[in-house]
Scaffold this active site. Sequence first.
Site, mmCIF file in Angstrom:
data_model
loop_
_atom_site.group_PDB
_atom_site.id
_atom_site.type_symbol
_atom_site.label_atom_id
_atom_site.label_comp_id
_atom_site.label_asym_id
_atom_site.label_seq_id
_atom_site.Cartn_x
_atom_site.Cartn_y
_atom_site.Cartn_z
ATOM 1 N N GLY A 1 14.762 -6.961 55.882
ATOM 2 C CA GLY A 1 14.013 -6.794 55.229
ATOM 3 C C GLY A 1 13.531 -8.271 55.335
ATOM 4 O O GLY A 1 12.955 -8.827 53.495
ATOM 5 N N GLY B 1 10.741 -9.323 56.672
ATOM 6 C CA GLY B 1 9.164 -9.771 57.096
ATOM 7 C C GLY B 1 9.255 -9.330 58.577
ATOM 8 O O GLY B 1 7.609 -9.451 58.904
ATOM 9 N N GLY C 1 9.845 -6.579 60.629
ATOM 10 C CA GLY C 1 9.761 -5.333 60.879
ATOM 11 C C GLY C 1 10.470 -4.782 61.449
ATOM 12 O O GLY C 1 11.264 -4.228 62.472
ATOM 13 N N SER D 1 13.100 -2.681 60.511
ATOM 14 C CA SER D 1 13.720 -1.094 60.007
ATOM 15 C C SER D 1 12.697 -0.167 61.164
ATOM 16 O O SER D 1 13.994 0.628 62.268
ATOM 17 C CB SER D 1 12.705 -0.784 58.694
ATOM 18 O OG SER D 1 13.516 -0.865 57.822
ATOM 19 N N ASP E 1 4.690 -2.243 63.948
ATOM 20 C CA ASP E 1 6.048 -2.126 63.986
ATOM 21 C C ASP E 1 6.549 -1.775 65.053
ATOM 22 O O ASP E 1 6.906 -2.375 66.028
ATOM 23 C CB ASP E 1 6.972 -2.785 63.122
ATOM 24 C CG ASP E 1 6.289 -3.054 61.477
ATOM 25 O OD1 ASP E 1 5.407 -4.394 61.278
ATOM 26 O OD2 ASP E 1 6.433 -2.978 60.571
#
Length: 334
Positions: free
Chosen positions: A97, A99, A101, A103, A147
Amino acid sequence: MISTRTPLRVTLGGGGTDLESYYRRDGGFIFAMALDKYIHISAHRPAFHDHVALMGPDPENVARTEDLKHELVRAALLRHGIETGFEAASIGDIVGGTGLGSSSCFLVGFLRALHALKGHAPDRQALAEEACDLEINVLAKGIGKQDQYMAAFGGLTTLDIAPNGEVRVGSVALDPEVEAAFIAHTHIYYTGLRRDAAVILDDQNSAMLSDGERQRQAAQSLGAIKDLGYRIRDAWVAGDLDGWGRMLHEHWVSKKQLSSKISWPHIDQLYDHVRANLGVTGGKVIGAGGGGFLMLFTPNDGQALEDYMASQNMPRLRYGVDRGGTQVLLSQVA
């Protein structure tokens, strides 16, 4: 047992043009750098247990895959036909969470582990597209494609995204001294704030899918950002550090026009201060915005900047470039 390591990333230019709402219209371009900061995943099929267990920030232990709350893991396991008898653990070098990438990085590393459990080694393009399909099509997340590709490929990388969604991947090679200079003068600081990128990207998507002036302004801002992506790539190749700093500022100005949620007053005030007083020529919040990491370029030795940011409780991240993308580090399959 399979163990994978997958790099996080920072976008250097073109961010936001990898969303379908934009590239379907004008095509997208991304220039990004994979960091030597990783998400590590270990996975195996237990011999006697039928449960599905996850160990990590949000642990779960359920009877069947379909009962999992972790939607990325659930979707990936179901795609690979694993309904019971599975365990996995994840560790991140940097909290999610923020910034970078995380996930999509997690998903690419997890999919790489699932393929390795089957004895498969998909090429990087196929792995990135599988992750894109799960996140964008199956789970209907309003995110882009960079990402997943950066996690799969690593390196200093360009992504040319055609209006039909096809991605052409390019590698940017720099003289080692030039690359070291860019990294030394491009500082990354942790703001201490976490955010949900989807909230911010929804603003961009809704603007591009609207009619009239709002769509025109969003398309104009993203067009400027895409053009900057090419120019920033060229500046890095040419070793033009001063040009990179100026264009980084230009990129941030264009990006903030996309959504009021991208920045916030404290960061705007801090940014104005370091530009006016500490030799910073450009900067931006990494990723969609709203929190996470702040990238700042300074042509001087940067010590005064680092000291000031520490006084603001924003520690500097020391980093290098990851060259390998997602990798299997351990493979022991019964």
